[in-house]
Design a protein around this motif. Structure first.
Motif, mmCIF file in Angstrom:
data_model
loop_
_atom_site.group_PDB
_atom_site.id
_atom_site.type_symbol
_atom_site.label_atom_id
_atom_site.label_comp_id
_atom_site.label_asym_id
_atom_site.label_seq_id
_atom_site.Cartn_x
_atom_site.Cartn_y
_atom_site.Cartn_z
ATOM 1 N N ASP A 67 -5.019 18.158 37.788
ATOM 2 C CA ASP A 67 -3.567 18.032 37.990
ATOM 3 C C ASP A 67 -2.810 18.771 36.892
ATOM 4 O O ASP A 67 -1.811 19.460 37.158
ATOM 5 N N ALA A 68 -3.279 18.619 35.646
ATOM 6 C CA ALA A 68 -2.634 19.301 34.517
ATOM 7 C C ALA A 68 -2.753 20.811 34.658
ATOM 8 O O ALA A 68 -1.812 21.555 34.350
ATOM 9 N N MET A 69 -3.910 21.264 35.145
ATOM 10 C CA MET A 69 -4.085 22.702 35.392
ATOM 11 C C MET A 69 -3.091 23.192 36.438
ATOM 12 O O MET A 69 -2.453 24.240 36.268
ATOM 13 N N TYR A 70 -2.953 22.435 37.506
ATOM 14 C CA TYR A 70 -2.036 22.842 38.579
ATOM 15 C C TYR A 70 -0.595 22.850 38.089
ATOM 16 O O TYR A 70 0.168 23.781 38.366
ATOM 17 N N ASP A 71 -0.229 21.801 37.344
ATOM 18 C CA ASP A 71 1.150 21.710 36.850
ATOM 19 C C ASP A 71 1.485 22.868 35.914
ATOM 20 O O ASP A 71 2.624 23.377 35.922
ATOM 21 N N ARG A 72 0.543 23.290 35.109
ATOM 22 C CA ARG A 72 0.792 24.345 34.121
ATOM 23 C C ARG A 72 0.681 25.745 34.736
ATOM 24 O O ARG A 72 1.517 26.622 34.484
ATOM 25 N N PHE A 73 -0.357 25.956 35.546
ATOM 26 C CA PHE A 73 -0.646 27.313 36.015
ATOM 27 C C PHE A 73 -0.508 27.493 37.524
ATOM 28 O O PHE A 73 -0.323 28.614 37.993
ATOM 29 N N GLY A 74 -0.686 26.420 38.282
ATOM 30 C CA GLY A 74 -0.614 26.510 39.732
ATOM 31 C C GLY A 74 -1.845 27.081 40.387
ATOM 32 O O GLY A 74 -1.977 27.042 41.619
ATOM 33 N N GLN A 75 -2.768 27.590 39.598
ATOM 34 C CA GLN A 75 -3.944 28.234 40.164
ATOM 35 C C GLN A 75 -5.086 28.228 39.152
ATOM 36 O O GLN A 75 -4.892 27.892 37.982
ATOM 37 N N MET A 76 -6.269 28.615 39.612
ATOM 38 C CA MET A 76 -7.413 28.792 38.731
ATOM 39 C C MET A 76 -8.271 29.909 39.307
ATOM 40 O O MET A 76 -8.450 29.999 40.521
ATOM 41 N N HIS A 77 -8.792 30.733 38.418
ATOM 42 C CA HIS A 77 -9.658 31.836 38.853
ATOM 43 C C HIS A 77 -11.105 31.670 38.394
ATOM 44 O O HIS A 77 -12.025 32.104 39.089
ATOM 45 N N VAL A 78 -11.301 31.082 37.210
ATOM 46 C CA VAL A 78 -12.645 30.965 36.636
ATOM 47 C C VAL A 78 -12.851 29.552 36.112
ATOM 48 O O VAL A 78 -12.025 29.034 35.355
ATOM 49 N N LEU A 79 -13.961 28.937 36.510
ATOM 50 C CA LEU A 79 -14.372 27.639 35.979
ATOM 51 C C LEU A 79 -15.610 27.848 35.122
ATOM 52 O O LEU A 79 -16.591 28.452 35.576
ATOM 53 N N VAL A 80 -15.560 27.346 33.882
ATOM 54 C CA VAL A 80 -16.715 27.415 32.981
ATOM 55 C C VAL A 80 -17.198 25.998 32.708
ATOM 56 O O VAL A 80 -16.541 25.220 32.004
ATOM 57 N N ASN A 81 -18.338 25.658 33.283
ATOM 58 C CA ASN A 81 -18.962 24.348 33.044
ATOM 59 C C ASN A 81 -19.822 24.462 31.783
ATOM 60 O O ASN A 81 -20.992 24.868 31.828
ATOM 61 N N ASN A 82 -19.223 24.115 30.658
ATOM 62 C CA ASN A 82 -19.887 24.284 29.366
ATOM 63 C C ASN A 82 -20.275 22.959 28.706
ATOM 64 O O ASN A 82 -21.258 22.905 27.969
ATOM 65 N N ALA A 83 -19.516 21.890 28.948
ATOM 66 C CA ALA A 83 -19.769 20.621 28.246
ATOM 67 C C ALA A 83 -21.199 20.142 28.481
ATOM 68 O O ALA A 83 -21.693 20.145 29.614
ATOM 69 N N GLY A 84 -21.860 19.748 27.416
ATOM 70 C CA GLY A 84 -23.230 19.253 27.524
ATOM 71 C C GLY A 84 -23.705 18.737 26.177
ATOM 72 O O GLY A 84 -23.020 18.899 25.159
ATOM 73 N N ARG A 85 -24.895 18.144 26.189
ATOM 74 C CA ARG A 85 -25.410 17.566 24.934
ATOM 75 C C ARG A 85 -26.932 17.589 24.946
ATOM 76 O O ARG A 85 -27.559 17.269 25.958
ATOM 77 N N PHE A 86 -27.513 18.010 23.821
ATOM 78 C CA PHE A 86 -28.972 18.038 23.654
ATOM 79 C C PHE A 86 -29.427 16.690 23.097
ATOM 80 O O PHE A 86 -28.952 16.260 22.047
ATOM 81 N N VAL A 87 -30.329 16.027 23.807
ATOM 82 C CA VAL A 87 -30.806 14.703 23.396
ATOM 83 C C VAL A 87 -32.322 14.732 23.301
ATOM 84 O O VAL A 87 -33.012 15.030 24.285
ATOM 85 N N GLU A 88 -32.848 14.424 22.116
ATOM 86 C CA GLU A 88 -34.297 14.323 21.951
ATOM 87 C C GLU A 88 -34.767 12.927 22.375
ATOM 88 O O GLU A 88 -34.099 11.929 22.097
ATOM 89 N N ARG A 89 -35.919 12.874 23.049
ATOM 90 C CA ARG A 89 -36.452 11.586 23.506
ATOM 91 C C ARG A 89 -37.976 11.552 23.321
ATOM 92 O O ARG A 89 -38.663 12.488 23.727
ATOM 93 N N ASP A 90 -38.449 10.458 22.730
ATOM 94 C CA ASP A 90 -39.888 10.216 22.565
ATOM 95 C C ASP A 90 -40.291 9.166 23.588
ATOM 96 O O ASP A 90 -39.913 7.992 23.473
ATOM 97 N N PHE A 91 -41.047 9.556 24.591
ATOM 98 C CA PHE A 91 -41.381 8.631 25.660
ATOM 99 C C PHE A 91 -42.507 7.674 25.311
ATOM 100 O O PHE A 91 -42.914 6.864 26.151
#
Length: 238
Positions: A67-91
């Protein structure tokens, strides 16, 4: 017309490097993050960009972000899915799966869900970038669930690329090698800078390549073909 770009987790690390690279090319950029401090710092440095507080694992916050994207720009051309996290696990440990649902949600479910929601609003999207990892191709011994989530994201990107090709939307998967970010502060191995990774990514985007393979990752697909077992042993123990 300026490109409008949304980058999740764009206040630091590779996400911030990509934000700077897109802005240097004249794009309108929005980033999201979960912490006030980095968001405020981003807004001070880049007052013309949009910084949105949002947890991408929560559907309501994703909707508010769009909604904030639409209110500010009205459009989108590129989506970058970057959020993530490296988690070590000992099974072999009793707490091996503590927080597993949160890890999978951030690294796999959220980018899939956000992609769907963005395409519902902007079906003529130019490009989607998924920030993955070499561990999508070879799962690391110290973080097998991270490898599993990134492998899932790799499979999704591959299938989505085929599905959207006829609609003109380019799907790019970025597999960065070790990069100088807050998450690798204790690493002593040679690291790429986030600006180097970003430049290689945008070059691959311009050429409509399926993958961006910075640094040592450039050789990984070839090594997997010619020496698969040795390559898997080497990468899995990183």
């Amino acid at each position: 017309m300026k490109q409008v770009v949304l980058i999740t987790g764009g206040t630091q690390g590779i996400g911030l490097g990509l934000a700077k690279a897109f802005m240097a090319r004249g794009a309108e950029v929005a980033v999201c993050g979960r912490s006030d401090g980095p968001l405020d710092a981003f807004s001070r440095e880049f007052p013309k960009a949009l910084a949105i507080k949002a947890d991408v694992t929560i559907a309501e916050e994703r909707a508010a972000m769009l909604d904030a994207m639409y209110d500010r720009f009205g459009q989108m051309h590129v989506l970058v899915n970057n959020a993530g996290r490296f988690v070590e696990r000992d099974f072999l440990a009793a707490d091996a799966v503590n927080g597993l649902a949160d890890e999978v949600a951030l690294n796999l479910t959220a980018p899939i869900s956000l992609t769907s929601e963005v395409l519902q609003r902007w079906p003529a999207l130019q490009s989607i970038i998924f920030v993955s990892a070499g561990f999508a191709l070879i799962s690391p011994a110290r973080a097998p669930t991270y490898g599993a989530a990134k492998a899932g994201l790799h499979g999704f990107a591959e299938g989505l690329r085929r599905q959207l090709a006829r609609h003109g939307t380019h799907v790019l998967e970025l597999l960065p090698g070790i990069t100088d970010t807050p998450g690798t502060a204790t690493e002593t191995r040679k690291k790429m800078t986030t600006s180097e990774v970003a430049e290689i990514t945008l070059e691959a985007l311009a050429k409509k390549k399926p993958m961006a393979l910075p640094g040592s990752m450039k050789l990984l697909p070839t090594l997997l073909r010619i020496a698969p077992e040795a390559t898997r042993r080497m990468v899995a123990e990183m």
